[in-house]
Design an enzyme around this catalytic site. Structure first.
Site, PDB file in Angstrom:
ATOM      1  N   CYS A  80     -49.387 141.984  86.793  1.00  0.00           N
ATOM      2  CA  CYS A  80     -48.922 141.193  88.145  1.00  0.00           C
ATOM      3  C   CYS A  80     -47.491 141.602  88.297  1.00  0.00           C
ATOM      4  O   CYS A  80     -47.049 141.752  89.703  1.00  0.00           O
ATOM      5  CB  CYS A  80     -48.989 139.780  87.629  1.00  0.00           C
ATOM      6  SG  CYS A  80     -50.590 138.995  87.868  1.00  0.00           S
ATOM      7  N   CYS A 115     -47.428 130.768  83.243  1.00  0.00           N
ATOM      8  CA  CYS A 115     -48.126 131.866  83.424  1.00  0.00           C
ATOM      9  C   CYS A 115     -49.183 132.045  82.409  1.00  0.00           C
ATOM     10  O   CYS A 115     -50.395 132.504  82.861  1.00  0.00           O
ATOM     11  CB  CYS A 115     -47.075 133.119  83.510  1.00  0.00           C
ATOM     12  SG  CYS A 115     -46.069 133.251  84.955  1.00  0.00           S
ATOM     13  N   CYS A 178     -19.594 116.699  75.429  1.00  0.00           N
ATOM     14  CA  CYS A 178     -19.382 118.032  75.576  1.00  0.00           C
ATOM     15  C   CYS A 178     -18.249 118.520  76.430  1.00  0.00           C
ATOM     16  O   CYS A 178     -17.586 119.396  76.243  1.00  0.00           O
ATOM     17  CB  CYS A 178     -20.671 118.667  76.420  1.00  0.00           C
ATOM     18  SG  CYS A 178     -22.300 118.236  75.668  1.00  0.00           S
ATOM     19  N   CYS A 181     -14.795 119.023  74.542  1.00  0.00           N
ATOM     20  CA  CYS A 181     -14.485 120.548  74.165  1.00  0.00           C
ATOM     21  C   CYS A 181     -14.431 121.623  75.249  1.00  0.00           C
ATOM     22  O   CYS A 181     -13.553 122.224  75.397  1.00  0.00           O
ATOM     23  CB  CYS A 181     -15.423 120.655  73.237  1.00  0.00           C
ATOM     24  SG  CYS A 181     -15.223 119.896  71.629  1.00  0.00           S
ATOM     25  N   HIS A 182     -15.431 121.490  76.033  1.00  0.00           N
ATOM     26  CA  HIS A 182     -15.622 122.718  76.882  1.00  0.00           C
ATOM     27  C   HIS A 182     -14.970 122.741  78.276  1.00  0.00           C
ATOM     28  O   HIS A 182     -14.649 123.530  78.982  1.00  0.00           O
ATOM     29  CB  HIS A 182     -17.103 123.048  76.954  1.00  0.00           C
ATOM     30  CG  HIS A 182     -17.811 123.240  75.918  1.00  0.00           C
ATOM     31  ND1 HIS A 182     -17.412 124.314  75.098  1.00  0.00           N
ATOM     32  CD2 HIS A 182     -18.864 122.594  74.959  1.00  0.00           C
ATOM     33  CE1 HIS A 182     -17.993 124.234  73.900  1.00  0.00           C
ATOM     34  NE2 HIS A 182     -19.002 123.367  74.006  1.00  0.00           N
ATOM     35  N   ARG A 219     -28.999 126.080  70.767  1.00  0.00           N
ATOM     36  CA  ARG A 219     -27.475 125.801  70.667  1.00  0.00           C
ATOM     37  C   ARG A 219     -27.232 124.451  70.945  1.00  0.00           C
ATOM     38  O   ARG A 219     -26.158 123.687  70.290  1.00  0.00           O
ATOM     39  CB  ARG A 219     -26.862 126.922  71.531  1.00  0.00           C
ATOM     40  CG  ARG A 219     -25.403 126.868  71.521  1.00  0.00           C
ATOM     41  CD  ARG A 219     -24.946 127.402  70.068  1.00  0.00           C
ATOM     42  NE  ARG A 219     -23.514 127.349  69.813  1.00  0.00           N
ATOM     43  CZ  ARG A 219     -22.865 126.323  69.481  1.00  0.00           C
ATOM     44  NH1 ARG A 219     -23.635 125.358  68.593  1.00  0.00           N
ATOM     45  NH2 ARG A 219     -21.593 126.421  69.369  1.00  0.00           N
ATOM     46  N   CYS A 223     -24.895 121.772  68.797  1.00  0.00           N
ATOM     47  CA  CYS A 223     -23.885 121.064  69.041  1.00  0.00           C
ATOM     48  C   CYS A 223     -23.909 119.222  69.015  1.00  0.00           C
ATOM     49  O   CYS A 223     -23.090 118.717  68.486  1.00  0.00           O
ATOM     50  CB  CYS A 223     -23.735 121.119  70.664  1.00  0.00           C
ATOM     51  SG  CYS A 223     -22.986 122.818  71.041  1.00  0.00           S
TER      52      CYS A 223
END
Length: 262
Positions: A80, A115, A178, A181-182, A219, A223
């Site tokens: 496909c 699919c 989160c 920290c980020h 991941r 965390c």
């Protein structure tokens, strides 16, 4: 292990301070946007850059083989998805997205399994199975270098808000979110590592800690476990929502699968 937890606790007290979450005024996202690649040591960057040495290409090769292999029902993905019909180059940059038929949010792993069940009359692969990781990595690799661009309008809006809330909410025994920290402390050191901005541009990625390829949801589970919170199941609605939020947050950064991370 105890020393590592003590260091993390010290980081919480000194770097994070008494950050108060304000859902009405979300923290500013990191600027300029930088992939996790930018925070790696030079030797790890070199490992990702070398397509012959990058261990993630073991899964890319398996995925390419699976993509062209007929299933028990007699059909292969490659029948496909050709350059002329339903090409996949660039497609991964637009996931997660709302599935038009079910109205659910799905990521690339979910699309591959749909699919299989809808068009190949096959059972879905288990999340984090070698087969699903390999196919997901291969399809994402076909979009390597494509800037991320996801839709958060319409039915996706509630999912995006849910993912943002999860990202900004403190959790676990360490009472960390989160964003602390980020967003608030990226670029600072934690246990010898440099805190990244938390973008998922390299996933599925090979992590040196795992000695294996793993999904973004693996991941995220790490965390959550790191702040002593209960990890969500693979493929959970919470993690799908976070994945959408992270994709929008990283918009404009390029897909770099297979990434190599610490």
């Amino acid at each position: 292990m105890k020393a590592g937890l003590a260091l993390l606790s010290a980081f919480c007290l000194t770097a994070c301070g008494d950050v108060v979450a304000d859902t009405k005024s979300p923290p500013a996202q990191p600027q300029p946007l930088q992939s996790g690649y930018e925070f790696l040591q030079p030797q790890t960057q070199a490992l990702q850059d070398d397509d012959f040495a990058n261990p993630g290409f073991l899964w890319i090769d398996r995925g390419e083989a699976l993509f062209s292999t007929a299933t028990a029902s007699g059909s292969a993905c490659s029948e496909c998805h050709t350059d002329a019909s339903l090409p996949l180059a660039g497609a991964a940059a637009h996931y997660p997205k709302i599935d038009a038929e079910s109205g659910d949010l799905i990521n690339l792993e979910g699309r591959i399994n749909l699919c299989r069940t809808r068009h190949q009359n096959e059972a879905a692969f288990e999340y984090e199975s070698d087969e699903l990781l390999s196919l997901t990595a291969y399809v994402a690799y076909l979009s390597r270098g494509t800037p991320i661009s996801v839709d958060i309008e319409g039915a996706a809006a509630d999912w995006y808000a849910r993912g943002r809330d999860y990202f900004e909410t403190r959790r676990g025994q360490f009472n960390l979110s989160c964003t602390q920290c980020h967003d608030d402390n990226w670029g600072k050191k934690l246990r010898g590592d440099t805190i990244s901005q938390g973008h998922g541009t390299g996933f599925p990625a090979y992590r040196l800690e795992w000695q294996s390829l793993g999904s973004l949801h693996r991941r995220l589970r790490d965390c959550d476990a790191g702040v002593r919170a209960e990890p969500r199941p693979y493929g959970s609605d919470d993690y799908l929502a976070v994945e959408l939020y992270l994709a929008k947050r990283a918009e404009g950064l390029e897909i770099e699968t297979p990434g190599v991370r610490r």
